[in-house]
Scaffold this active site. Structure first.
Site, short mmCIF file in Angstrom:
data_model
loop_
_atom_site.label_atom_id
_atom_site.label_comp_id
_atom_site.label_asym_id
_atom_site.label_seq_id
_atom_site.Cartn_x
_atom_site.Cartn_y
_atom_site.Cartn_z
N CYS A 294 0.87 -1.19 0.00
CA CYS A 294 0.00 0.00 0.00
C CYS A 294 0.90 1.23 0.00
O CYS A 294 2.09 1.14 0.27
CB CYS A 294 -0.86 0.04 1.25
N HIS B 254 32.16 -37.23 -4.87
CA HIS B 254 32.22 -37.89 -6.18
C HIS B 254 33.04 -37.08 -7.19
O HIS B 254 32.93 -37.30 -8.39
CB HIS B 254 30.80 -38.13 -6.72
N ARG C 236 1.47 1.18 -6.01
CA ARG C 236 1.60 0.27 -4.88
C ARG C 236 0.27 -0.40 -4.52
O ARG C 236 0.24 -1.30 -3.68
CB ARG C 236 2.13 1.01 -3.66
N GLU D 135 28.03 -13.81 -10.99
CA GLU D 135 27.59 -12.81 -11.96
C GLU D 135 27.92 -11.39 -11.55
O GLU D 135 28.11 -10.55 -12.42
CB GLU D 135 26.11 -12.98 -12.34
N LYS E 150 24.81 -16.00 -8.04
CA LYS E 150 24.82 -14.59 -7.64
C LYS E 150 26.26 -14.09 -7.53
O LYS E 150 26.60 -13.03 -8.01
CB LYS E 150 24.15 -14.40 -6.29
N LYS F 218 19.54 -7.77 -18.49
CA LYS F 218 18.45 -8.07 -17.55
C LYS F 218 17.48 -9.07 -18.17
O LYS F 218 16.98 -9.97 -17.49
CB LYS F 218 17.74 -6.76 -17.18
N TRP G 205 -3.89 -1.72 -1.19
CA TRP G 205 -3.98 -2.99 -1.88
C TRP G 205 -4.40 -4.00 -0.81
O TRP G 205 -3.64 -4.29 0.10
CB TRP G 205 -2.64 -3.35 -2.52
N GLU H 1 22.01 -21.06 -6.40
CA GLU H 1 21.69 -19.65 -6.56
C GLU H 1 22.78 -18.77 -5.93
O GLU H 1 23.17 -17.73 -6.50
CB GLU H 1 20.32 -19.37 -5.92
N ASN I 260 0.85 0.08 5.90
CA ASN I 260 1.31 -0.75 4.79
C ASN I 260 1.97 -1.97 5.39
O ASN I 260 2.85 -1.82 6.24
CB ASN I 260 2.30 0.06 3.94
N GLY I 261 1.57 -3.17 4.98
CA GLY I 261 2.20 -4.38 5.51
C GLY I 261 1.21 -5.25 6.24
O GLY I 261 0.00 -5.12 6.07
O1 M6R Z 1 13.52 -12.84 -16.75
P1 M6R Z 1 13.80 -14.27 -16.41
O2 M6R Z 1 13.40 -14.62 -15.02
O3 M6R Z 1 13.22 -15.23 -17.40
O4 M6R Z 1 15.37 -14.41 -16.51
C1 M6R Z 1 16.00 -15.63 -16.34
C2 M6R Z 1 17.49 -15.46 -16.18
O5 M6R Z 1 18.03 -14.82 -17.30
C3 M6R Z 1 17.83 -14.65 -14.92
O6 M6R Z 1 17.31 -15.24 -13.77
C4 M6R Z 1 19.36 -14.53 -14.78
O7 M6R Z 1 19.91 -15.78 -14.49
C5 M6R Z 1 19.70 -13.51 -13.69
N1 M6R Z 1 20.72 -12.63 -14.15
C6 M6R Z 1 20.14 -14.13 -12.42
O8 M6R Z 1 20.48 -13.20 -11.45
#
Ligand code: M6R
Length: 607
Positions: A2, A502, A27, A486, A483, A602, A74, A479, A98-99
């Site tokens: 909200c 293994h 929001r 990247e 992270k 992105k 919301w 993950e 909000n929350g």
């Molecule tokens: O927009 P999407 O969720 O489909 O994107 C998938 C991947 O390209 C995305 O998660 C990518 O691995 C990110 N850079 C991870 O941080």
């Protein structure tokens, strides 16, 4: 989610509150309201539906007071009716919120036990009633709010207005954002700097647990313990006002800190907070007779799908195939007749995911998608859209989209468990209750960001880093490695802890940090024994755990990141946060471009 605005000013507040609310409509917009004090008397205008309904109500019967609060809602607790629209009032108090107040049922029954009658179906009313009761008993507004805040569990932001007190506006934040601003003889409060932009460019972003008492010309901020604190004024930039980065140095960390709020906003779409059950109709999927579920996604979204496989198989006994979209699209997988395929994507534009979707459609599958961008191609090409409500994610490294995907998947797994007869009503309530606690736990973890920065300092010189996890924490290890790779460009790999022996154990020596995602769940002892194998080879063990002070660990740790104890069901949502923060701090310390790391995009719209 909200939107909140407050003004303690010297000219009519209502038009300016409405302007602020327009900027916050992103929001939530299922009802809205304002309250002002005119000659010290509190009055409200509220309307269901979009903001123009409130504007019409204000035009028909204007509020003219110079002090006021506004809210665009919301709905989470209670239907989006006028009755449930904020500001919510009780006694001499009006509040916008909000929350989620997690313990509202307990507080409500306590108040009802003392004869209080509730006018609304909202969780917010307990806050108004509690503060009003303190004031009835002789407390000042400041004392009343100071007494009530520690009793509220959950993640929220609040702004209070008091009938008869033209000198005070009080705001509080715990898990949801709140900024204050200053003008000429006026002070303001808002959910973000965008709401305050027409009023001021001088803002203070309240920190977690802060609450603030405003007068026309000054403010006093108190921290979680009630101790007075100083927070710096900041000049907001024009760019920051397009998409507000708050007081964060880049979007990624802002998005990490957004998580308590957006996770709550996401699950509030899919669970009934009062009965603690999933809304089967909102989740749309018919699970009862499904024989198999095919899940496809890329990158971080794929890891959300991997985690979901554990949930669906355990709680709903539903077999799940989960695949990387770029592999799936070419492997000519045979698919069940009339099967269901589920796609997960933040952007909804990822080319490989789209191609996999097309393959499934061509092979007679029903298509469901979990997307953050609801206008995207994947959303348009799906039979059922189950949105995440993470808000715009700007940082290339996905953070809040991931935990919102997990949130939706957790709700779907509970829905599937119920529909397929593998979860009882009591089990559903227990799982939903643990999910409701996630925003609070996530805020606890983000509050310890500085400690995680300390750990990051110790790993940034490493050439290679391993992340280990077992069971549902294995995708979190993957993950964590993604992270870190990247955004910090340090080589990292995630492994299932039991798989280490293994092959990958050959990598371990005393220069290799090994980060172990190890909640105290049914696999904890097994993970600890994998950890001993690493210790025996000199690996630098960093454990992320809820285990008490090295309880049952039996080995010397290089470092420890503590996570709150919670039901194992929600662990993936909690353990995702420290691995994000570790990667973030490592990247900042190494001076990389955190929001736009090299070679990445992105949204990956090419094959
Ligand atoms: O927009 P999407 O969720 O489909 O994107 C998938 C991947 O390209 C995305 O998660 C990518 O691995 C990110 N850079 C991870 O941080």
């Amino acid at each position: 989610m909200c939107g909140i605005v407050g003004i303690i000013g010297n000219k009519p507040a209502a038009p300016r509150l409405l302007e602020g609310l327009k900027r916050l409509e992103y929001r939530g917009y299922d009802s809205a309201g304002i309250a002002t004090l005119e000659n010290g008397h509190l009055d409200r205008r509220r309307a269901s539906g979009k903001l123009f309904n409130l504007e019409a109500a204000q035009e028909a019967d204007p509020l003219n007071g110079p002090i006021g609060i506004g809210h665009t809602r919301w709905a989470s607790h209670g239907a989006p009716t006028v009755k449930n629209a904020h500001p919510i009032a009780a006694g001499t108090v009006a509040v916008v919120h909000n929350g989620i107040i997690e313990n509202f049922l307990d507080l409500k029954s306590e108040l009802e036990g003392h004869g209080k009658i509730f006018d609304t179906d909202t969780d917010t009313e307990v806050v108004a009633q509690l503060v009003a009761r303190e004031i009835e008993n002789g407390a000042t507004p400041k004392q009343a709010v100071g007494t009530v805040l520690p009793r509220l569990e959950g993640a929220f932001a609040l702004v209070f207005l008091f009938d008869g007190d033209t000198q005070t506006l009080i705001g509080a934040r715990k898990g949801s954002p709140l900024a204050l601003g200053k003008g000429e003889g006026e002070m303001y409060l808002g959910s973000d700097a965008i709401a305050l932009a027409p009023l001021t460019s001088q803002v203070i972003y309240l920190e977690e647990g802060d609450w603030v008492v405003l007068s026309h010309t000054g403010h006093e901020i108190f921290d979680l313990t009630g101790a007075p604190v100083q927070r710096p004024w900041q000049q907001t930039s024009a760019y920051a006002l397009l998409i507000d980065k708050g007081n964060h140095r880049n979007f990624m960390v802002k998005e990490i800190f957004d998580q308590p709020e957006v996770i709550g906003h996401t699950f509030a779409n899919y669970i009934d907070l009062a009965s603690r059950t999933v809304k089967q109709d909102a989740l749309k999927v018919e699970f009862a007779n499904l024989e198999r579920l095919t899940v496809c996604a890329c990158g971080t979204a794929f890891y959300a799908g991997m985690a979901a496989k554990y949930w669906f198989e355990k709680y709903a006994r539903l077999p799940v195939d989960v695949d990387i979209a770029s592999e799936f699209r070419y492997r000519e997988a045979p698919l069940d007749k009339n099967g269901l395929a589920l796609f997960i994507s933040q952007s909804g534009e990822t080319a490989d995911t789209l191609a996999a979707l097309q393959y499934c459609r061509d092979n007679g599958q029903k298509i469901a998608s979990i997307v953050n961008v609801q206008e995207s191609t994947i959303a348009r090409d799906s039979d059922m859209i189950i949105p995440t409500f993470a808000g715009p994610e700007v940082g290339v490294a996905s953070t809040k989209a991931f935990t919102c995907q997990l949130t939706v998947l957790a709700c779907l797994a509970i829905a599937a468990g119920r529909a397929r007869g593998h979860l009882t009503s009591a089990q559903e309530i227990a799982l939903v209750s643990s999910l409701i606690g996630v925003p609070r736990h996530v805020a606890d973890i983000t509050n310890r960001s500085d400690e995680i920065e300390g750990v990051a300092k110790r790993i940034i010189t490493a050439r290679d880093i391993l992340f280990l996890g077992r069971g549902i924490n294995y995708p979190i290890a993957l993950e964590g490695a993604l992270k870190l790779k990247e955004i910090s460009y340090i080589h990292a790999e995630g492994y299932a802890a039991g798989e280490l022996k293994h092959g990958p154990i050959a990598l371990v020596d005393d220069n290799v940090p090994v980060i172990i995602v190890a909640p105290r769940d049914n696999l904890f002892e097994k993970t600890v024994s994998n950890m001993q194998e690493v210790a025996a080879r000199g690996g630098q063990i960093i454990m992320i755990t809820d285990a008490d002070e090295r309880e049952g660990i039996g080995t010397e740790l290089f470092d420890l990141i503590h996570v709150p104890k919670a039901d194992a069901f929600i662990n993936p949502l909690l353990y995702a946060i420290p691995v994000q923060l570790l990667a973030y701090h490592a990247a900042v310390l190494l001076g990389t471009d955190v929001d736009q790391p090299r070679n990445l995009a992105k949204s990956v719209t090419i094959e």
